[in-house]
Design a protein around this motif. Structure first.
Motif, PDB file in Angstrom:
ATOM      1  N   ALA A 132      -3.309 -14.142  -6.458  1.00  0.00           N
ATOM      2  CA  ALA A 132      -2.468 -13.450  -7.448  1.00  0.00           C
ATOM      3  C   ALA A 132      -1.063 -13.185  -6.908  1.00  0.00           C
ATOM      4  CB  ALA A 132      -3.125 -12.131  -7.840  1.00  0.00           C
ATOM      5  N   CYS A 133      -0.903 -13.232  -5.586  1.00  0.00           N
ATOM      6  CA  CYS A 133       0.401 -12.949  -4.978  1.00  0.00           C
ATOM      7  C   CYS A 133       1.217 -14.228  -4.923  1.00  0.00           C
ATOM      8  CB  CYS A 133       0.190 -12.381  -3.572  1.00  0.00           C
ATOM      9  SG  CYS A 133       1.711 -12.290  -2.611  1.00  0.00           S
ATOM     10  N   GLU A 134       2.472 -14.150  -5.356  1.00  0.00           N
ATOM     11  CA  GLU A 134       3.300 -15.360  -5.429  1.00  0.00           C
ATOM     12  C   GLU A 134       4.352 -15.403  -4.318  1.00  0.00           C
ATOM     13  OE1 GLU A 134       3.535 -17.243  -9.128  1.00  0.00           O
ATOM     14  OE2 GLU A 134       3.287 -15.364 -10.215  1.00  0.00           O
ATOM     15  N   CYS A 135       4.035 -14.744  -3.189  1.00  0.00           N
ATOM     16  CA  CYS A 135       4.966 -14.744  -2.054  1.00  0.00           C
ATOM     17  C   CYS A 135       5.359 -16.169  -1.659  1.00  0.00           C
ATOM     18  CB  CYS A 135       4.350 -14.058  -0.834  1.00  0.00           C
ATOM     19  SG  CYS A 135       4.571 -12.280  -0.823  1.00  0.00           S
ATOM     20  N   GLY A 136       4.398 -17.086  -1.705  1.00  0.00           N
ATOM     21  CA  GLY A 136       4.682 -18.474  -1.322  1.00  0.00           C
ATOM     22  C   GLY A 136       5.829 -19.035  -2.144  1.00  0.00           C
ATOM     23  N   GLN A 148       9.373 -12.391 -11.395  1.00  0.00           N
ATOM     24  CA  GLN A 148       8.555 -13.375 -12.123  1.00  0.00           C
ATOM     25  C   GLN A 148       7.085 -13.304 -11.708  1.00  0.00           C
ATOM     26  OE1 GLN A 148      11.475 -16.626 -11.087  1.00  0.00           O
ATOM     27  NE2 GLN A 148      10.977 -17.284 -13.155  1.00  0.00           N
ATOM     28  N   CYS A 149       6.789 -12.581 -10.647  1.00  0.00           N
ATOM     29  CA  CYS A 149       5.377 -12.380 -10.265  1.00  0.00           C
ATOM     30  C   CYS A 149       4.806 -11.306 -11.179  1.00  0.00           C
ATOM     31  CB  CYS A 149       5.295 -11.939  -8.805  1.00  0.00           C
ATOM     32  SG  CYS A 149       3.636 -11.395  -8.350  1.00  0.00           S
ATOM     33  N   LYS A 150       3.637 -11.592 -11.748  1.00  0.00           N
ATOM     34  CA  LYS A 150       3.116 -10.634 -12.740  1.00  0.00           C
ATOM     35  C   LYS A 150       2.670  -9.309 -12.104  1.00  0.00           C
ATOM     36  CE  LYS A 150      -1.009 -13.581 -13.079  1.00  0.00           C
ATOM     37  NZ  LYS A 150      -0.420 -14.483 -12.069  1.00  0.00           N
ATOM     38  N   LEU A 151       2.537  -9.278 -10.786  1.00  0.00           N
ATOM     39  CA  LEU A 151       2.137  -8.023 -10.134  1.00  0.00           C
ATOM     40  C   LEU A 151       3.338  -7.160  -9.730  1.00  0.00           C
ATOM     41  CD1 LEU A 151      -0.744  -9.234  -7.776  1.00  0.00           C
ATOM     42  CD2 LEU A 151      -0.913  -8.197 -10.029  1.00  0.00           C
ATOM     43  N   PHE A 152       4.526  -7.734  -9.799  1.00  0.00           N
ATOM     44  CA  PHE A 152       5.725  -7.044  -9.327  1.00  0.00           C
ATOM     45  C   PHE A 152       5.900  -5.690 -10.033  1.00  0.00           C
ATOM     46  CE2 PHE A 152      10.272  -6.065  -9.745  1.00  0.00           C
ATOM     47  CZ  PHE A 152      10.658  -6.053  -8.410  1.00  0.00           C
ATOM     48  N   GLY A 153       5.904  -4.636  -9.230  1.00  0.00           N
ATOM     49  CA  GLY A 153       6.149  -3.292  -9.776  1.00  0.00           C
ATOM     50  C   GLY A 153       4.974  -2.725 -10.556  1.00  0.00           C
ATOM     51  N   GLY A 162       0.884  -3.962 -10.154  1.00  0.00           N
ATOM     52  CA  GLY A 162      -0.148  -3.886  -9.109  1.00  0.00           C
ATOM     53  C   GLY A 162       0.443  -3.837  -7.715  1.00  0.00           C
ATOM     54  N   CYS A 163       1.672  -4.284  -7.561  1.00  0.00           N
ATOM     55  CA  CYS A 163       2.267  -4.409  -6.226  1.00  0.00           C
ATOM     56  C   CYS A 163       3.562  -3.605  -6.127  1.00  0.00           C
ATOM     57  CB  CYS A 163       2.541  -5.893  -5.948  1.00  0.00           C
ATOM     58  SG  CYS A 163       3.242  -6.184  -4.315  1.00  0.00           S
ATOM     59  N   THR A 164       3.565  -2.616  -5.265  1.00  0.00           N
ATOM     60  CA  THR A 164       4.744  -1.770  -5.030  1.00  0.00           C
ATOM     61  C   THR A 164       4.867  -1.554  -3.507  1.00  0.00           C
ATOM     62  OG1 THR A 164       3.460   0.264  -5.099  1.00  0.00           O
ATOM     63  CG2 THR A 164       4.370  -0.494  -7.211  1.00  0.00           C
ATOM     64  N   PRO A 205       1.471  -2.433  -1.342  1.00  0.00           N
ATOM     65  CA  PRO A 205       1.877  -3.844  -1.382  1.00  0.00           C
ATOM     66  C   PRO A 205       0.677  -4.785  -1.403  1.00  0.00           C
ATOM     67  CG  PRO A 205       2.148  -2.949   0.834  1.00  0.00           C
ATOM     68  CD  PRO A 205       1.675  -1.817  -0.018  1.00  0.00           C
ATOM     69  N   ILE A 206       0.817  -5.840  -2.185  1.00  0.00           N
ATOM     70  CA  ILE A 206      -0.231  -6.870  -2.217  1.00  0.00           C
ATOM     71  C   ILE A 206       0.144  -8.001  -1.249  1.00  0.00           C
ATOM     72  CG2 ILE A 206      -1.437  -8.570  -3.695  1.00  0.00           C
ATOM     73  CD1 ILE A 206      -2.074  -5.784  -4.588  1.00  0.00           C
ATOM     74  N   GLY A 207       1.421  -8.291  -1.145  1.00  0.00           N
ATOM     75  CA  GLY A 207       1.861  -9.384  -0.270  1.00  0.00           C
ATOM     76  C   GLY A 207       2.935  -8.915   0.698  1.00  0.00           C
ATOM     77  N   PRO A 208       3.193  -9.713   1.742  1.00  0.00           N
ATOM     78  CA  PRO A 208       4.144  -9.301   2.782  1.00  0.00           C
ATOM     79  C   PRO A 208       5.584  -9.185   2.292  1.00  0.00           C
ATOM     80  CG  PRO A 208       3.466 -11.579   3.114  1.00  0.00           C
ATOM     81  CD  PRO A 208       2.596 -11.033   2.024  1.00  0.00           C
ATOM     82  N   CYS A 209       5.948  -9.893   1.210  1.00  0.00           N
ATOM     83  CA  CYS A 209       7.328  -9.790   0.718  1.00  0.00           C
ATOM     84  C   CYS A 209       7.612  -8.407   0.132  1.00  0.00           C
ATOM     85  CB  CYS A 209       7.606 -10.861  -0.343  1.00  0.00           C
ATOM     86  SG  CYS A 209       7.456 -12.526   0.268  1.00  0.00           S
ATOM     87  N   MET A 210       6.561  -7.658  -0.173  1.00  0.00           N
ATOM     88  CA  MET A 210       6.749  -6.274  -0.634  1.00  0.00           C
ATOM     89  C   MET A 210       6.580  -5.300   0.534  1.00  0.00           C
ATOM     90  SD  MET A 210       7.557  -4.598  -3.356  1.00  0.00           S
ATOM     91  CE  MET A 210       7.090  -5.094  -5.012  1.00  0.00           C
ATOM     92  N   VAL A 211       5.949  -5.769   1.627  1.00  0.00           N
ATOM     93  CA  VAL A 211       5.745  -4.910   2.801  1.00  0.00           C
ATOM     94  C   VAL A 211       7.037  -4.777   3.598  1.00  0.00           C
ATOM     95  CG1 VAL A 211       4.619  -4.758   5.067  1.00  0.00           C
ATOM     96  CG2 VAL A 211       3.291  -5.496   3.070  1.00  0.00           C
ATOM     97  N   ALA A 225      11.970 -10.076  -0.004  1.00  0.00           N
ATOM     98  CA  ALA A 225      12.652 -10.231  -1.292  1.00  0.00           C
ATOM     99  C   ALA A 225      12.053  -9.302  -2.350  1.00  0.00           C
ATOM    100  CB  ALA A 225      12.568 -11.685  -1.747  1.00  0.00           C
ATOM    101  N   CYS A 226      10.741  -9.173  -2.362  1.00  0.00           N
ATOM    102  CA  CYS A 226      10.113  -8.313  -3.387  1.00  0.00           C
ATOM    103  C   CYS A 226      10.509  -6.857  -3.175  1.00  0.00           C
ATOM    104  CB  CYS A 226       8.596  -8.480  -3.363  1.00  0.00           C
ATOM    105  SG  CYS A 226       8.088 -10.170  -3.746  1.00  0.00           S
ATOM    106  N   ALA A 227      10.537  -6.434  -1.901  1.00  0.00           N
ATOM    107  CA  ALA A 227      10.943  -5.057  -1.598  1.00  0.00           C
ATOM    108  C   ALA A 227      12.406  -4.841  -1.994  1.00  0.00           C
ATOM    109  CB  ALA A 227      10.743  -4.768  -0.114  1.00  0.00           C
TER     110      ALA A 227
HETATM  111 FE1  SF4 Z   1       4.035 -10.525  -6.243  1.00  0.00          FE
HETATM  112 FE2  SF4 Z   1       3.798  -8.473  -4.610  1.00  0.00          FE
HETATM  113 FE3  SF4 Z   1       3.330 -10.928  -3.702  1.00  0.00          FE
HETATM  114 FE4  SF4 Z   1       5.811 -10.100  -4.296  1.00  0.00          FE
HETATM  115  S1  SF4 Z   1       4.511  -9.303  -2.675  1.00  0.00           S
HETATM  116  S2  SF4 Z   1       4.900 -12.035  -4.853  1.00  0.00           S
HETATM  117  S3  SF4 Z   1       5.448  -8.781  -6.097  1.00  0.00           S
HETATM  118  S4  SF4 Z   1       2.171  -9.798  -5.266  1.00  0.00           S
END
Ligand code: SF4
Length: 359
Positions: A305-309, A320-325, A327-329, A333-339, A344-346
Motif C-alpha cells: 500500500a506504500c508508494e515510497c518506491g 498521490q499516495c492514497k495513504l498520504f495524511g 493512514g500515513c502521517t 508512518p507507514i513508509g520511510p519517506c514519511m519517517v 518527500a512525504c514528510a
Molecule cells: Fe504513502 Fe506514507 Fe509510503 Fe509516503 S510513506 S508513499 S504517504 S504510505
C-alpha cells in the motif's frame, strides 16, 4: 528575497519552457528546502520538480531492517543507529518496536560513539548501522580503521551505505518518468566531485547542476538547468562552488577506497542494484556484520500500500499516495519517506498540504 534570488527569478522567466519539463531534485535536503520555502510555487507553470532517491533513510530497504531485527532476536547484541532509522518499517517490525520489547538498541550521533562503547565494554558485542551516501561513508571508514588498529574484537558495522551515481543511472535507464534535468546533491558532490556525473549529459543528453541548499542556490540551479536546456548544451555544472570542488575531496575518497569495495545493495522501491553499495573489504572484512554473523534466509516484503518506491523514482508525488495524511502521517508512518526528516512525504505533509500563494 535576496538579490541572487530575484536575479534567478528573472532568468527563470527568460528561459521558461514552452512545455512541461521534469527536474529531479535528487537529494532529500533539497526536497525539504523546496517544500519549506514554497519554491515549487515560485517556479513557472511548466517546471515540475520531482523528488529523487537521495534520502538515505528513505531508500533503506525492508530487507536490511529485517536482517537487523533477525540478528537482534538471535544474538545478545547492542545496536547503535541514527535517530530516524529506528522508525523505518521492516516487513513485520521496526527497530523501535524491538527496543520497546527490550532489545538493546541506542541512538547515536557518530560511529565513534559505538566504537567508544565497544572499547569500554569488551564483553558486549556492539554493532553500528552505517547508513548514508558517499557523504557519511568516509567517517565510517575512519572508524573501521581505528577498530582495526586497536584490534577490537567486539565491534562490527552493518553497512547499508549507498552510492548515488548508480541509482541515477538506473532511473535514467528505467525511463518511467521523463527527466529533463537533475539537481545533484551538494553534500555527496563535496566528496565525489563532478566527474561521476559526466555520464548524465553524455549518455542521456540532459543537464545536471550540483546545487547548494539555500533557496537562492536552488533557484539559481534550476535557472542554470533551463539555460542549458534552451541552449541545447547539456553539461555538468557546479552552482555550489563555495563548498564543492571539481575534484571533490580526494582524501575522503581515498579513505573509502582503502576500506570499502562496491557491492550490490537493496534500495527501497528500486530493488537490488548491482555495485550501488559498499561492503568492507580485506583486511577490514571481519568488522562487516554480514560477514561476522549469519542470520539465515530473510523473507522480506515491502508494504504494497506504500508508494515510497514510486515517490523515490519521481513517478508519483506524495499526495498521490492514497495513504498520504490519512493512514500515513509522521506520527504513524507507514513508509520511510514519511519517517525521515528529509523524506518527500514528510516534507509535503509538513509544508505542502495547504495550497501556497503563488508569487
Ligand atoms: Fe504513502 Fe506514507 Fe509510503 Fe509516503 S510513506 S508513499 S504517504 S504510505
Amino acid at each position: 528575497m535576496n538579490e541572487l534570488f530575484s536575479q534567478a527569478l528573472r532568468t527563470l522567466e527568460k528561459y521558461e519552457p514552452q512545455e512541461t519539463i521534469n527536474i529531479m531534485e535528487v537529494c532529500g535536503t533539497h526536497t525539504m528546502a523546496i517544500s519549506r520555502n514554497g519554491l515549487r510555487q515560485k517556479l513557472g507553470p511548466n517546471i515540475n520538480l520531482v523528488s529523487g532517491p537521495g534520502c538515505p533513510v528513505c531508500v533503506t530497504a525492508a530487507y536490511d531492517i529485517d536482517w537487523l531485527i533477525e540478528l537482534v532476536k538471535q544474538c545478545h547484541i547492542k545496536v547503535f543507529t541514527f535517530g530516524d532509522m529506528v522508525r523505518v518499517p521492516g516487513t513485520r517490525s521496526s527497530l523501535a518496536e524491538q527496543k520497546s520489547m527490550g532489545k538493546d538498541i541506542s541512538i547515536c550521533y557518530s560511529p565513534a560513539d559505538a566504537l567508544d562503547y565497544a572499547l569500554a565494554n569488551p564483553t558486549k558485542e556492539v554493532l553500528f548501522v552505517a547508513i548514508g551516501f558517499e557523504t557519511t561513508a568516509p567517517l565510517t571508514a575512519v572508524i573501521v580503521k581505528q577498530a582495526f588498529k586497536k584490534n577490537v574484537k567486539n565491534f562490527s558495522v552493518l553497512t547499508i551505505h549507498k552510492l548515488v551515481p548508480p541509482a541515477l543511472k538506473l532511473l535514467l535507464q528505467d525511463g518511467q518518468v521523463q527527466l529533463d534535468g537533475l539537481l545533484c546533491p551538494g553534500h555527496v558532490s563535496a566528496i565525489i566531485g563532478l566527474k561521476p556525473y559526466a555520464f548524465i549529459p553524455r549518455d542521456y543528453g540532459i543537464p545536471c547542476v550540483v546545487s547548494g541548499f539555500e533557496p537562492s542556490d536552488i533557484m539559481v540551479s534550476v535557472a542554470m538547468i533551463l539555460k542549458q536546456q534552451k541552449e541545447g548544451k547539456p553539461q555538468v555544472q557546479n552552482q555550489y562552488k563555495r563548498v564543492v570542488k571539481q575534484e571533490g575531496n580526494p582524501l575522503a575518497v581515498q579513505r573509502m577506497v582503502e576500506v570499502f569495495e562496491k557491492s550490490d545493495a537493496h534500495w527501497r522501491g528500486l530493488g537490488k542494484l548491482p555495485e550501488s553499495g559498499l561492503a568492507l573489504k580485506d583486511p577490514y572484512r571481519r568488522f562487516d556484520a554480514r560477514y561476522k554473523f549469519t542470520v539465515g534466509a530473510i523473507d522480506s516484503k515491502e508494504n504494497p500500500a506504500c508508494e515510497c518506491g514510486d515517490v523515490l523514482k519521481g513517478v508519483k508525488k506524495p499526495p498521490q499516495c492514497k495513504l498520504f495524511g490519512k493512514g500515513c502521517t509522521p506520527q504513524k508512518p507507514i513508509g520511510p519517506c514519511m519517517v525521515s526528516s528529509e523524506g518527500a512525504c514528510a516534507a509535503y505533509y509538513k509544508y505542502e498540504r495547504m495550497p501556497f500563494q503563488k508569487g
